[in-house]
Design a protein around this motif. Structure first.
Motif, PDB file in Angstrom:
ATOM      1  N   UNK A 140      -4.283   5.034  -2.961  1.00  0.00           N
ATOM      2  CA  UNK A 140      -5.414   5.752  -2.038  1.00  0.00           C
ATOM      3  C   UNK A 140      -5.942   6.950  -1.697  1.00  0.00           C
ATOM      4  N   UNK A 141      -6.572   7.415  -1.553  1.00  0.00           N
ATOM      5  CA  UNK A 141      -6.662   9.106  -1.428  1.00  0.00           C
ATOM      6  C   UNK A 141      -7.681   9.028  -0.235  1.00  0.00           C
ATOM      7  N   UNK A 142      -7.609  10.239   0.905  1.00  0.00           N
ATOM      8  CA  UNK A 142      -8.251  10.542   2.011  1.00  0.00           C
ATOM      9  C   UNK A 142      -8.482  11.663   1.934  1.00  0.00           C
ATOM     10  N   UNK A 143      -9.834  12.085   1.056  1.00  0.00           N
ATOM     11  CA  UNK A 143      -9.994  13.329   0.254  1.00  0.00           C
ATOM     12  C   UNK A 143      -9.072  13.776  -0.498  1.00  0.00           C
ATOM     13  N   UNK A 144      -7.709  14.500  -0.971  1.00  0.00           N
ATOM     14  CA  UNK A 144      -7.197  14.476  -1.350  1.00  0.00           C
ATOM     15  C   UNK A 144      -5.987  13.942  -0.854  1.00  0.00           C
ATOM     16  N   UNK A 145      -5.902  14.083   0.166  1.00  0.00           N
ATOM     17  CA  UNK A 145      -4.820  13.339   0.932  1.00  0.00           C
ATOM     18  C   UNK A 145      -3.982  12.296   0.570  1.00  0.00           C
ATOM     19  N   UNK A 146      -3.294  11.312  -0.268  1.00  0.00           N
ATOM     20  CA  UNK A 146      -2.668  10.235  -0.627  1.00  0.00           C
ATOM     21  C   UNK A 146      -1.975   9.635   0.404  1.00  0.00           C
ATOM     22  N   UNK A 147      -2.393   8.248   0.901  1.00  0.00           N
ATOM     23  CA  UNK A 147      -1.968   7.308   2.320  1.00  0.00           C
ATOM     24  C   UNK A 147      -1.502   6.249   1.635  1.00  0.00           C
ATOM     25  N   UNK A 148      -0.317   6.309   2.338  1.00  0.00           N
ATOM     26  CA  UNK A 148       1.101   4.810   2.355  1.00  0.00           C
ATOM     27  C   UNK A 148       0.484   3.824   2.294  1.00  0.00           C
ATOM     28  N   UNK A 149      -0.061   2.875   1.614  1.00  0.00           N
ATOM     29  CA  UNK A 149      -0.299   1.474   1.884  1.00  0.00           C
ATOM     30  C   UNK A 149       0.543   1.094   1.735  1.00  0.00           C
ATOM     31  N   UNK A 150       0.828  -0.669   2.249  1.00  0.00           N
ATOM     32  CA  UNK A 150       1.213  -2.054   1.498  1.00  0.00           C
ATOM     33  C   UNK A 150       0.337  -2.409   0.466  1.00  0.00           C
ATOM     34  N   UNK A 151       1.551  -3.410  -0.002  1.00  0.00           N
ATOM     35  CA  UNK A 151       0.357  -4.552  -0.503  1.00  0.00           C
ATOM     36  C   UNK A 151      -0.655  -4.842  -0.289  1.00  0.00           C
ATOM     37  N   UNK A 152       0.012  -5.389   0.603  1.00  0.00           N
ATOM     38  CA  UNK A 152      -1.250  -5.813   1.616  1.00  0.00           C
ATOM     39  C   UNK A 152      -2.545  -5.068   2.074  1.00  0.00           C
ATOM     40  N   UNK A 153      -1.994  -4.623   2.745  1.00  0.00           N
ATOM     41  CA  UNK A 153      -2.983  -3.468   3.372  1.00  0.00           C
ATOM     42  C   UNK A 153      -3.918  -2.659   2.083  1.00  0.00           C
ATOM     43  N   UNK A 154      -3.559  -2.880   1.175  1.00  0.00           N
ATOM     44  CA  UNK A 154      -4.306  -2.354   0.268  1.00  0.00           C
ATOM     45  C   UNK A 154      -4.847  -3.005  -0.190  1.00  0.00           C
TER      46      UNK A 154
END
Length: 220
Positions: A140-154
């Motif tokens: 998951x990207x916010x703009x060009x920054x990658x976010x760290x999400x768990x599988x369930x959050x994703x």
């Protein structure tokens, strides 16, 4: 991705469910053919169906659901290696078969292969505002920054973005992202929305809007 396991060996069903859960799938288990047929619907992305089930065998179940018009991929399991069993399963409408005992890595490979043949092609990338979900890389990207999400959050974010500009209820999110044994009166959906908002820095509901008394909406 939601997967239904129809396997009367509860130990094996539990083993498969655990392995699939570790891969990020949402998995339900049933233990007889009658229940399997009643549960099988297009809400599942794939069904793992044992041939030798009590009450109603897997061949009959497969024939019936195909007769109802279901196109959900079916991976049939059989403890027998005879050619007739394979042919009967494929003739009944199964998409693939696997002979028990099997290696879990082979089951996972066959599942991935079947899921690459979706009945309705879903976009590999989902974009809403400046949020991008890259399904191929599972990031998951916010703009060009990658976010760290768990599988369930994703999984939760993927579901509400696929339904962007629509209001999705807590029950719909729960049904899609958790198995049916989960307590429907739990506030787990709200907990995960709160986590997502924190990671998205969504203090003013720029992304995920609360529709009071109903659910949530991801704004375009």
């Amino acid at each position: 991705m939601r997967i239904l396991i129809a396997e009367d060996n509860r130990k094996l069903a539990g083993y498969i469910k655990q392995a699939l859960g570790q891969q990020g799938y949402t998995v339900d288990s049933v233990y007889d053919g009658e229940t399997a047929e009643n549960r099988m619907s297009d809400e599942y992305d794939l069904v793992i169906l044992d041939i030798m089930l009590p009450q109603k065998d897997g061949i009959t179940v497969c024939n019936n659901v195909r007769g109802y018009g279901s196109t959900t991929p079916i991976l049939m399991l059989t403890a027998k290696g005879e050619l007739d069993d394979k042919v009967d399963g494929l003739d009944a409408g199964a998409d693939d078969y696997l002979i028990k005992p099997f290696e879990m890595k082979e089951l996972l490979a066959r599942i991935r292969a079947l899921l690459r043949r979706p009945k309705e092609k879903k976009p590999e990338k989902l974009i809403a505002q400046n949020i991008t979900l890259d399904g191929a890389r599972h990031i998951v990207l916010k703009g060009e920054d990658e976010l760290s999400l768990t599988l369930k959050e994703y999984s939760v974010l993927d579901y509400i973005i696929r339904n962007k500009n629509k209001t999705v209820t807590r029950e719909q999110i729960l049904d899609h992202c958790w198995d049916f044994s989960y307590d429907s009166f739990s506030n787990i959906v709200d907990v995960y929305i709160k986590r997502l908002r924190k990671k998205l820095q969504d203090k003013n509901e720029q992304y995920i809007k609360t529709i009071r008394g109903i659910g949530y909406q991801f704004k375009e």
